[in-house]
Every structure is written in structure tokens, then in C-alpha cells.
Design a protein around this motif. Structure first.
Motif, PDB file in Angstrom:
ATOM      1  N   LEU A 173      52.366  23.590 -36.793  1.00  0.00           N
ATOM      2  CA  LEU A 173      51.059  23.613 -37.445  1.00  0.00           C
ATOM      3  C   LEU A 173      49.946  24.049 -36.494  1.00  0.00           C
ATOM      4  O   LEU A 173      48.835  24.354 -36.941  1.00  0.00           O
ATOM      5  N   ALA A 174      50.231  24.090 -35.183  1.00  0.00           N
ATOM      6  CA  ALA A 174      49.226  24.550 -34.229  1.00  0.00           C
ATOM      7  C   ALA A 174      48.997  26.048 -34.346  1.00  0.00           C
ATOM      8  O   ALA A 174      47.989  26.564 -33.855  1.00  0.00           O
ATOM      9  N   ASP A 183      48.244  19.139 -45.896  1.00  0.00           N
ATOM     10  CA  ASP A 183      49.183  20.021 -45.198  1.00  0.00           C
ATOM     11  C   ASP A 183      50.014  19.279 -44.151  1.00  0.00           C
ATOM     12  O   ASP A 183      51.091  19.754 -43.768  1.00  0.00           O
ATOM     13  N   LEU A 184      49.533  18.168 -43.680  1.00  0.00           N
ATOM     14  CA  LEU A 184      50.276  17.453 -42.641  1.00  0.00           C
ATOM     15  C   LEU A 184      50.688  16.054 -43.065  1.00  0.00           C
ATOM     16  O   LEU A 184      51.204  15.285 -42.262  1.00  0.00           O
ATOM     17  N   ARG A 210      54.479  12.681 -49.714  1.00  0.00           N
ATOM     18  CA  ARG A 210      55.554  12.734 -50.710  1.00  0.00           C
ATOM     19  C   ARG A 210      56.830  12.086 -50.197  1.00  0.00           C
ATOM     20  O   ARG A 210      57.574  11.487 -50.967  1.00  0.00           O
ATOM     21  N   ALA A 211      57.084  12.201 -48.917  1.00  0.00           N
ATOM     22  CA  ALA A 211      58.286  11.601 -48.336  1.00  0.00           C
ATOM     23  C   ALA A 211      58.014  10.141 -47.963  1.00  0.00           C
ATOM     24  O   ALA A 211      56.902   9.786 -47.564  1.00  0.00           O
ATOM     25  N   ILE A 256      41.148  20.525 -39.339  1.00  0.00           N
ATOM     26  CA  ILE A 256      41.343  19.834 -40.610  1.00  0.00           C
ATOM     27  C   ILE A 256      40.020  19.844 -41.371  1.00  0.00           C
ATOM     28  O   ILE A 256      39.062  19.157 -40.983  1.00  0.00           O
ATOM     29  N   SER A 257      39.956  20.608 -42.464  1.00  0.00           N
ATOM     30  CA  SER A 257      38.681  20.817 -43.156  1.00  0.00           C
ATOM     31  C   SER A 257      38.164  19.561 -43.850  1.00  0.00           C
ATOM     32  O   SER A 257      36.944  19.380 -43.971  1.00  0.00           O
ATOM     33  N   ASP A 258      39.062  18.683 -44.317  1.00  0.00           N
ATOM     34  CA  ASP A 258      38.615  17.507 -45.065  1.00  0.00           C
ATOM     35  C   ASP A 258      38.743  16.206 -44.259  1.00  0.00           C
ATOM     36  O   ASP A 258      38.765  15.123 -44.841  1.00  0.00           O
TER      37      ASP A 258
END
Length: 301
Positions: A173-174, A183-184, A210-211, A256-258
Motif C-alpha cells: 500500500l506504500a 482500503d486498509l 470484512r475479514a 489516508i484521505s478520511d
């Protein structure tokens, strides 16, 4: 009225620990022995020194006022003893910080004062307890996190650090562009416990997860950095706690936008006395220099 030095030392110890039983255990005594000695001291002084309750003992206002004189007297006696023994009689200063700040604070402070004419004693505790120790005079200076103003204590902000998501430079993800928490959410994530806002972060992550993977919190900052560098975790932590790893390129900040604008405000707390205190001023000057270095490094990222 005669007072034993050992009784005065016991008084300081009970006030420091907030417990008769802990002071007794430190001496190999029984708790009733300590209670009896303190009761005799109270009778000699004609005032109550502690409020007793089931969880310990709280120093009264009279005790806190008396402690200042007791500590000065004990310090002078100790200086005299060391002079007789040929040791330098240097003034002592006790400073404290939360465990999460220890690696940031103590090494640069000791290095700055390595040749100074004083001896430092470093302690760790939670910020509220450190503030109480400063107020009672048991600490000359404390580094604390996000604390409100308290009467009798001066607070100065040394640095204001954002909370970031960090990963190893080779983490998948970097290499990705702008991200959001979703996303993470299913990655290996472990926030450093920087404060109560961590619980809000965990709730946000679980909304997207989700996991059925656990969300472990960690402490201190060195553990967070190791999890990211060596074990493939994404960690959430204050930028200031990972400046060295960021400078070396071992860790990178994920955009991370949010991610909410959570902050870690590092402050120093001290009492302003009416009498000149060269030791306190030396500590404050060194702490301000350390804060200036932190702010400069934070602005460079």
C-alpha cells in the motif's frame, strides 16, 4: 517536639506512593507499623497528614505544604552527608513523562544536561499522576500529553504532532496513491495507544473490516515501528514518535484521505515559585530547546 529523619522519609514515601501498604512493603515492614509511625507524626505535629480510604492514602493540604519544607531539609542533610564523604553536593531534580514519551524525552534531556551542575532522576507515569506530582512538588518538571490547565501549574506546548498511518517502505500500500480507511481495513493493522481517540479509530476500522481479523493496539512507539518495519503491519501513531524511521526511509506515511485530524500535544508542566530556582530554569531552557528541535523536524515532513 523531636522528629526522626526516618519518619520524615516515611512521610515522603507514603505521599509519593499514596499507600501505607506500599510504603510498608518497600521497607519490609507491616502496614500497621507504618500506620502507627504516621499517627505518631500527626500527633507530634497536631494535624492530620493523610486522608485514609480503602484504596490508599491521600495527602491533606497541610501535608502538601509541610512536604516542601521536609524535602528541602532532607535534601540539605543529604548534601551535607555527601560533602563529608567527599562526594560533590549537586542539586537533584526529578522529572517525569508518560512511558510513551520516555524515548523521546529522556535521552535528549540527559544529553543536553550531561555537564550541568545537577543530577536528574527520571520517572514515568500517566499524565494525570505526573501533574499531581508537579503540583505537590515531588517533580520539578513533567512532560505530559493533552492536559487541561490546572491552578498552580504552568503548561507550555512543546510540540503538536499529527497522528499518521505508517508502513514499511516496501509495503504494497506504500506504492498506491490516495487511500481511505476502507482500503486498509483488512490489512494487518495495529494502532499505537496514543490516547482515547484510538478507540474511535478502531470503531472506524471495524466498520470497513470484512475479514474476522483482530485489531491489536500496541505500546510503546518502538513496538509500533518494529511491527511496521519487520512484520508488515500498518500502524497508526504520532509522527513525532517515528521521526528517525521516517528520516531513514524505513517507514513512509500513507495518505489516508478520511483519517480524522487527531493530534498528540506534548506539553511541559511545572510550578512557578516566588523564589528564584536556577535548577528549574536550567531544566526549562533545555526542554524548550528540545521542543524547538521537535517542531523543526515535524515541519520538515
Amino acid at each position: 517536639m523531636s522528629l526522626l529523619i526516618s519518619d520524615l522519609e516515611l512521610l515522603c514515601d507514603v505521599a509519593e506512593r499514596g499507600s501505607f501498604s506500599q510504603a510498608a512493603a518497600a521497607r519490609g515492614w507491616s502496614q500497621p507499623q507504618v500506620s502507627q509511625r504516621i499517627a505518631q507524626l500527626e500527633a507530634s505535629l497536631g494535624t492530620q497528614l493523610f486522608q485514609r480510604h480503602r484504596r490508599g492514602a491521600v495527602a491533606t493540604a497541610a501535608c502538601l505544604g509541610y512536604l516542601d519544607s521536609v524535602k528541602r531539609a532532607l535534601a540539605e542533610l543529604d548534601n551535607g552527608r555527601r560533602l563529608i564523604q567527599g562526594a560533590p553536593a549537586l542539586p537533584e531534580a526529578r522529572v517525569g513523562c508518560p512511558p510513551s514519551l520516555a524515548s523521546l524525552v529522556f535521552a535528549p534531556l540527559l544529553a543536553a544536561l550531561a555537564e550541568a551542575p545537577l543530577e536528574l532522576f527520571c520517572h514515568t507515569d500517566h499524565s494525570p499522576e505526573l501533574m499531581e506530582r508537579v503540583l505537590s512538588g515531588r517533580l520539578k518538571l513533567a512532560f505530559v500529553l493533552n492536559r487541561p490547565t490546572i491552578n498552580g501549574i504552568q503548561l507550555e506546548v512543546l510540540a503538536d504532532s499529527p497522528i499518521l498511518a505508517l508502513a514499511a517502505a516496501d509495503h504494497p500500500l506504500a506504492q498506491v496513491g490516495p487511500l481511505c480507511l476502507a482500503d486498509l481495513a483488512d490489512a494487518r493493522v495495529s494502532p499505537q495507544w496514543w490516547g482515547p481517540d484510538v478507540e474511535d479509530l478502531i470503531r472506524l476500522l471495524r466498520q470497513h473490516r470484512r475479514a474476522p481479523l483482530p485489531l491489536h493496539t500496541n505500546q510503546p512507539a518502538t513496538t509500533a515501528c518494529d511491527l511496521a518495519r519487520k512484520h508488515g503491519f500498518i500502524v497508526f501513531m504520532p509522527r513525532i514518535a517515528a521521526l528517525d524511521e521516517l528520516d531513514r526511509g524505513e517507514l513512509v506515511a500513507l495518505p489516508i484521505s478520511d483519517l480524522p485530524d487527531w493530534r498528540w500535544e506534548i506539553m511541559m508542566a511545572y510550578r512557578v515559585g516566588k523564589r528564584p530556582d536556577s535548577t528549574r530554569e536550567l531544566l526549562l531552557a533545555s526542554a524548550r530547546e528540545i521542543g524547538a528541535v521537535w517542531r523543526s523536524r515535524l515541519s520538515a515532513h
